[in-house]
Design a protein around this motif. Structure first.
Motif, PDB file in Angstrom:
ATOM      1  N   GLY A 128      -8.186  70.591  29.043  1.00 18.99           N
ATOM      2  CA  GLY A 128      -9.227  69.571  29.043  1.00 18.99           C
ATOM      3  C   GLY A 128      -8.838  68.375  28.212  1.00 18.99           C
ATOM      4  O   GLY A 128      -8.066  68.483  27.256  1.00 18.99           O
ATOM      5  N   GLN A 129      -9.392  67.232  28.601  1.00 23.22           N
ATOM      6  CA  GLN A 129      -9.185  65.983  27.866  1.00 23.22           C
ATOM      7  C   GLN A 129     -10.534  65.292  27.757  1.00 23.22           C
ATOM      8  O   GLN A 129     -11.218  65.083  28.758  1.00 23.22           O
ATOM      9  CB  GLN A 129      -8.195  65.074  28.602  1.00 23.22           C
ATOM     10  N   ALA A 130     -10.917  64.955  26.528  1.00 24.94           N
ATOM     11  CA  ALA A 130     -12.180  64.262  26.277  1.00 24.94           C
ATOM     12  C   ALA A 130     -11.902  62.826  25.865  1.00 24.94           C
ATOM     13  O   ALA A 130     -10.899  62.532  25.213  1.00 24.94           O
ATOM     14  CB  ALA A 130     -12.970  64.973  25.180  1.00 24.94           C
ATOM     15  N   TRP A 137     -12.112  68.911  32.588  1.00 21.69           N
ATOM     16  CA  TRP A 137     -11.658  70.271  32.313  1.00 21.69           C
ATOM     17  C   TRP A 137     -11.158  70.859  33.627  1.00 21.69           C
ATOM     18  O   TRP A 137     -11.855  70.790  34.644  1.00 21.69           O
ATOM     19  CB  TRP A 137     -12.868  71.026  31.784  1.00 21.69           C
ATOM     20  N   ASN A 138      -9.947  71.435  33.651  1.00 19.16           N
ATOM     21  CA  ASN A 138      -9.361  72.025  34.860  1.00 19.16           C
ATOM     22  C   ASN A 138      -8.930  73.453  34.589  1.00 19.16           C
ATOM     23  O   ASN A 138      -8.322  73.732  33.555  1.00 19.16           O
ATOM     24  CB  ASN A 138      -8.109  71.238  35.285  1.00 19.16           C
ATOM     25  N   TRP A 157     -16.172  68.196  35.311  1.00 20.50           N
ATOM     26  CA  TRP A 157     -16.492  66.988  34.536  1.00 20.50           C
ATOM     27  C   TRP A 157     -17.776  67.218  33.773  1.00 20.50           C
ATOM     28  O   TRP A 157     -18.794  67.591  34.363  1.00 20.50           O
ATOM     29  CB  TRP A 157     -16.651  65.782  35.452  1.00 20.50           C
ATOM     30  N   MET A 158     -17.740  66.994  32.453  1.00 24.75           N
ATOM     31  CA  MET A 158     -18.924  67.107  31.605  1.00 24.75           C
ATOM     32  C   MET A 158     -19.215  65.750  30.989  1.00 24.75           C
ATOM     33  O   MET A 158     -18.290  65.045  30.580  1.00 24.75           O
ATOM     34  CB  MET A 158     -18.689  68.131  30.500  1.00 24.75           C
ATOM     35  N   THR A 170     -18.851  70.259  38.864  1.00 25.18           N
ATOM     36  CA  THR A 170     -17.573  70.905  39.123  1.00 25.18           C
ATOM     37  C   THR A 170     -17.331  70.987  40.619  1.00 25.18           C
ATOM     38  O   THR A 170     -18.172  71.495  41.360  1.00 25.18           O
ATOM     39  CB  THR A 170     -17.553  72.332  38.538  1.00 25.18           C
ATOM     40  N   ALA A 171     -16.176  70.493  41.054  1.00 30.55           N
ATOM     41  CA  ALA A 171     -15.755  70.645  42.447  1.00 30.55           C
ATOM     42  C   ALA A 171     -14.866  71.879  42.520  1.00 30.55           C
ATOM     43  O   ALA A 171     -13.944  72.046  41.730  1.00 30.55           O
ATOM     44  CB  ALA A 171     -14.995  69.406  42.919  1.00 30.55           C
TER      45      ALA A 171
END
Length: 191
Positions: A128-130, A137-138, A157-158, A170-171
């Protein structure tokens, strides 16, 4: 017998045509790409998982199939605990069909808005990267479906809305085929 000769101009025009077709294809493909988390860097409030996922939380969500039909609804009661940059997030799911599920995330903050996580039903590490109020998040989830287990890619995605509320979309896909979406609303604190 008729000989075919290509003039340099004809060859050049064909190369230009092929080049334009490739550029057009790349433009279409890049247009399908989602946003970059850095695009949210100026958005507030600032999302820090160590703060938000600390203590009790409650979430409500639903899974929709690729046509948008709601297939399942759920409530999640969570408790997060952090020691420095290492966190544990315990999740207890209750689904609309009466089934339940448990998941425990072990999350590590790596610095510069980067996170990694593991859970028993997650294949390999989650990354994840914020930036700003957003987290991308993957991960791959081992999802039981009709007696089999499918490894499903989760593109998560959050978005932190305020100090208490975070929205999550989330997809879900397998072999690049869109299966459906998860929509979740998190509330900090317990109900």
């Amino acid at each position: 017998m008729k000989s075919t000769h290509y003039t340099p101009r004809l060859i050049t025009l064909r190369r230009v045509g092929i080049g334009l077709a490739l550029v057009g294809t790349l433009a279409v493909l890049s247009g399908c790409a989602g946003p970059s988390v850095e695009e949210y860097a100026q958005e507030r409030p600032q999302l820090d998982l160590r703060q938000y996922f600390n203590g009790p939380l409650t979430a409500h969500g639903m899974f929709t199939d690729r046509k948008g039909k709601v297939v399942k609804r759920f409530t999640v009661h969570m408790t997060g605990k952090w020691t420095g940059n290492d966190g544990v997030l315990e999740e207890h799911f209750v689904y609309s069909d009466g089934t339940t599920q448990e998941r425990t995330w072990h999350i590590q903050y790596l610095g510069d808005g980067r996170y990694t996580g593991r859970a028993e039903d997650v294949v390999g590490p989650a990354t994840g990267q914020a930036a700003g109020n957003a987290l991308h998040w993957n991960y791959v989830l081992a999802l039981p479906v009709d007696g089999r287990v499918w490894n499903v890619r989760m593109d998560d995605w959050m978005y932190l809305m305020d100090g208490r509320t975070m929205l999550n979309r989330t997809a879900m896909s397998k072999f690049g085929i869109h299966l459906g979406d998860l929509t979740i609303s998190f509330t900090k604190g317990s109900e």
